[in-house]
Design an enzyme around this catalytic site. Structure first.
Site, PDB file in Angstrom:
ATOM      1  N   LYS A  58     -15.442  -9.615 -14.820  1.00  0.00           N
ATOM      2  CA  LYS A  58     -16.894  -9.442 -14.866  1.00  0.00           C
ATOM      3  C   LYS A  58     -17.333  -9.856 -16.258  1.00  0.00           C
ATOM      4  O   LYS A  58     -16.827  -9.314 -17.244  1.00  0.00           O
ATOM      5  CB  LYS A  58     -17.234  -7.971 -14.635  1.00  0.00           C
ATOM      6  N   GLU A 105      -9.460  -5.135 -10.803  1.00  0.00           N
ATOM      7  CA  GLU A 105      -8.642  -5.487  -9.640  1.00  0.00           C
ATOM      8  C   GLU A 105      -9.373  -6.540  -8.808  1.00  0.00           C
ATOM      9  O   GLU A 105     -10.596  -6.429  -8.590  1.00  0.00           O
ATOM     10  CB  GLU A 105      -8.424  -4.213  -8.814  1.00  0.00           C
ATOM     11  N   LEU A 106      -8.627  -7.558  -8.367  1.00  0.00           N
ATOM     12  CA  LEU A 106      -9.227  -8.610  -7.542  1.00  0.00           C
ATOM     13  C   LEU A 106      -9.291  -8.140  -6.091  1.00  0.00           C
ATOM     14  O   LEU A 106      -8.282  -7.736  -5.518  1.00  0.00           O
ATOM     15  CB  LEU A 106      -8.403  -9.895  -7.632  1.00  0.00           C
ATOM     16  N   MET A 107     -10.508  -8.164  -5.547  1.00  0.00           N
ATOM     17  CA  MET A 107     -10.706  -7.749  -4.150  1.00  0.00           C
ATOM     18  C   MET A 107     -11.154  -8.993  -3.385  1.00  0.00           C
ATOM     19  O   MET A 107     -12.318  -9.382  -3.450  1.00  0.00           O
ATOM     20  CB  MET A 107     -11.773  -6.660  -4.098  1.00  0.00           C
ATOM     21  N   ASP A 158     -24.748   6.160  -5.544  1.00  0.00           N
ATOM     22  CA  ASP A 158     -25.135   4.918  -4.848  1.00  0.00           C
ATOM     23  C   ASP A 158     -24.050   4.465  -3.888  1.00  0.00           C
ATOM     24  O   ASP A 158     -23.686   3.286  -3.844  1.00  0.00           O
ATOM     25  CB  ASP A 158     -25.435   3.819  -5.882  1.00  0.00           C
ATOM     26  N   ARG A 162     -22.729  -2.023   0.556  1.00  0.00           N
ATOM     27  CA  ARG A 162     -22.831  -3.165  -0.384  1.00  0.00           C
ATOM     28  C   ARG A 162     -22.041  -2.943  -1.658  1.00  0.00           C
ATOM     29  O   ARG A 162     -21.700  -3.887  -2.359  1.00  0.00           O
ATOM     30  CB  ARG A 162     -24.306  -3.416  -0.724  1.00  0.00           C
ATOM     31  N   ASN A 163     -21.746  -1.672  -1.975  1.00  0.00           N
ATOM     32  CA  ASN A 163     -21.021  -1.362  -3.217  1.00  0.00           C
ATOM     33  C   ASN A 163     -19.526  -1.154  -3.000  1.00  0.00           C
ATOM     34  O   ASN A 163     -18.827  -0.732  -3.916  1.00  0.00           O
ATOM     35  CB  ASN A 163     -21.625  -0.097  -3.855  1.00  0.00           C
ATOM     36  N   ASP A 179     -18.379  -0.431  -7.167  1.00  0.00           N
ATOM     37  CA  ASP A 179     -19.457  -0.539  -8.148  1.00  0.00           C
ATOM     38  C   ASP A 179     -19.946   0.849  -8.555  1.00  0.00           C
ATOM     39  O   ASP A 179     -20.163   1.699  -7.680  1.00  0.00           O
ATOM     40  CB  ASP A 179     -20.630  -1.346  -7.558  1.00  0.00           C
TER      41      ASP A 179
HETATM   42  C1  LIG Z   1     -15.768 -16.248   2.669  1.00  0.00           C
HETATM   43  N1  LIG Z   1     -15.714 -15.104   1.785  1.00  0.00           N
HETATM   44  C2  LIG Z   1     -16.937 -15.047   0.965  1.00  0.00           C
HETATM   45  C3  LIG Z   1     -16.915 -13.823   0.046  1.00  0.00           C
HETATM   46  N2  LIG Z   1     -15.699 -13.814  -0.758  1.00  0.00           N
HETATM   47  C4  LIG Z   1     -15.690 -12.919  -1.822  1.00  0.00           C
HETATM   48  C5  LIG Z   1     -16.893 -12.439  -2.376  1.00  0.00           C
HETATM   49  C6  LIG Z   1     -16.890 -11.576  -3.483  1.00  0.00           C
HETATM   50  C7  LIG Z   1     -15.678 -11.181  -4.048  1.00  0.00           C
HETATM   51  C8  LIG Z   1     -15.682 -10.257  -5.229  1.00  0.00           C
HETATM   52  O1  LIG Z   1     -16.708 -10.105  -5.862  1.00  0.00           O
HETATM   53  N3  LIG Z   1     -14.506  -9.615  -5.490  1.00  0.00           N
HETATM   54  C9  LIG Z   1     -14.304  -8.702  -6.510  1.00  0.00           C
HETATM   55  N4  LIG Z   1     -13.057  -8.343  -6.881  1.00  0.00           N
HETATM   56  N5  LIG Z   1     -13.155  -7.443  -7.889  1.00  0.00           N
HETATM   57  C10 LIG Z   1     -14.459  -7.220  -8.165  1.00  0.00           C
HETATM   58  C11 LIG Z   1     -15.198  -7.985  -7.318  1.00  0.00           C
HETATM   59  C12 LIG Z   1     -16.562  -7.748  -7.575  1.00  0.00           C
HETATM   60  N6  LIG Z   1     -16.680  -6.825  -8.578  1.00  0.00           N
HETATM   61  C13 LIG Z   1     -17.805  -6.275  -9.092  1.00  0.00           C
HETATM   62  O2  LIG Z   1     -17.773  -5.464  -9.983  1.00  0.00           O
HETATM   63  C14 LIG Z   1     -19.141  -6.644  -8.467  1.00  0.00           C
HETATM   64  O3  LIG Z   1     -20.195  -6.184  -9.294  1.00  0.00           O
HETATM   65  C15 LIG Z   1     -19.287  -6.031  -7.099  1.00  0.00           C
HETATM   66  C16 LIG Z   1     -18.954  -4.672  -6.905  1.00  0.00           C
HETATM   67  C17 LIG Z   1     -19.119  -4.131  -5.608  1.00  0.00           C
HETATM   68  C18 LIG Z   1     -19.613  -4.920  -4.562  1.00  0.00           C
HETATM   69  C19 LIG Z   1     -19.956  -6.266  -4.800  1.00  0.00           C
HETATM   70  C20 LIG Z   1     -19.796  -6.799  -6.074  1.00  0.00           C
HETATM   71  C21 LIG Z   1     -15.325  -6.438  -9.041  1.00  0.00           C
HETATM   72  C22 LIG Z   1     -14.478 -11.639  -3.499  1.00  0.00           C
HETATM   73  C23 LIG Z   1     -14.485 -12.507  -2.391  1.00  0.00           C
HETATM   74  C24 LIG Z   1     -14.452 -13.936   0.014  1.00  0.00           C
HETATM   75  C25 LIG Z   1     -14.524 -15.163   0.935  1.00  0.00           C
END
Ligand SMILES: CN1CCN(c2ccc(C(=O)Nc3n[nH]c4c3C=[N+](C(=O)[C@H](O)c3ccccc3)C4)cc2)CC1
Length: 316
Positions: A58, A105-107, A158, A162-163, A179
């Protein structure tokens, strides 16, 4: 009044690791966060690992206000305190004269709301990649994350689909609370705003919160009930067609969300308990996890979700 957490966070004895920028490689952007971008990156020299660890980074743009910088740092302090399989793992920060990075952590599955929306069957006869059991598992993951926060007397403020984030899209996916922006802002400044506009998640809040600003773990319980509704409608916006003001009036008048077609009577009973007007009458997350574990254990059929199952419109 300074929140009781202030001391708790102030005396955070655990040092927050500052990771040298040379160990970090930004690869590609995966999302736009509230105030910065989120990148897919690689972290070198991690413990016993031979090759680099994929991480989420981030970023905070170098030219930003002192306030934003302290917000960013505050989020790191909060995240660094949590260690639970259903709370996103914090790995460290990386500060240099140009910018600040949070290493998380990668999600790879993205956020929970987008995931269930994308998994909706498109046409009649087409079945979803998900079954009811998948939805139960995702919901139970978040309930466990919330139970951990409740046991640490941490109010999230919250909880919403979405979080939440998913480790992957595949069958071994795990959902985690990802989040903490609202808690961060309230702990730091006692108010919450994104880009200047006060952003209050009314549709996820109980009456005592949006009327009197009273927040307890029972606030998170109400919000979790709405997350259950989001998951079992596969990503509907709660109270479709209603403005925040109309929702407040409706909920104060004892109106509640309808039973989603995918949702069993037992699960809807749990949702309704989360939405009791009196906070004390709402279940604890300990009992929510127990109830959902039982429902999941008893849920036998694995059949995928068809459009017909979704068809009865859950809108009130
Ligand atoms: C076809 N699909 C399209 C979507 N795609 C993604 C879309 C978004 C992500 C992504 O943001 N992954 C994240 N990993 N760790 C953190 C993340 C976000 N963080 C944050 O801190 C962000 O602020 C956050 C937190 C909570 C919710 C959303 C965003 C920490 C990964 C794959 C996979 C393939």
């Amino acid at each position: 009044t300074i929140s009781p957490y202030y001391e708790w966070i102030q005396d955070s004895e655990e040092m927050i690791r500052n990771i040298p920028r040379s160990k970090i490689r930004l690869v590609s952007m995966i999302g736009k966060g509230a105030f910065g971008e989120v990148f897919y990156g690689l972290l070198a020299d991690v413990a016993h690992l031979r090759n680099e660890l994929p991480v989420a980074i981030k970023t905070l743009p170098s030219l930003c206000s002192e306030q934003t910088k302290s917000e960013f740092f505050f989020e790191a302090i909060i995240l660094s305190k949590f260690k639970h399989p259903n709370i996103i793992r914090f790995l460290g920060i990386s500060i240099d004269d140009r910018s600040m990075f949070l290493i998380l952590e990668l999600m790879e599955g993205g956020d929970l709301r987008t995931f269930v929306r994308d998994a909706r069957p498109r046409e009649k006869g087409e079945c979803s990649s998900l079954s009811i059991l998948d939805l139960l598992k995702l919901s139970l993951d978040i309930a466990k994350g919330c139970q951990y926060l409740e046991s640490n007397k941490f109010i999230h403020r919250d909880i919403a689909a979405r979080n939440c984030l998913l480790t992957e899209k595949g069958p071994h996916r795990v959902a985690k609370i990802g989040d903490f922006g609202m808690a961060r802002d309230i702990l730091r400044t006692n108010y919450y705003r994104k880009n200047g506009v006060a952003m209050i998640p009314v549709k996820w809040m109980p009456p005592e919160a949006f009327m009197d600003g009273v927040f307890t773990s029972k606030t998170d319980v109400w919000a979790f009930g709405v997350v259950l509704w989001e998951v079992f409608t596969m990503g509907f916006v709660p109270y479709p067609g209603k403005t925040n003001a109309e929702v407040m009036k409706y909920v104060l008048g004892h109106g509640r969300l309808n039973q989603p077609p995918l949702c069993s009577g037992e699960l809807f009973d749990l949702m309704k308990k989360c939405w009791k007007s009196k906070p004390k009458e709402r279940p604890s997350f300990v009992s929510i996890v127990e109830t959902m574990t039982k429902i999941k254990r008893e849920h036998k059929q694995e059949d995928p979700i068809m459009l017909e199952n979704l068809s009865k419109d859950p809108a009130p």
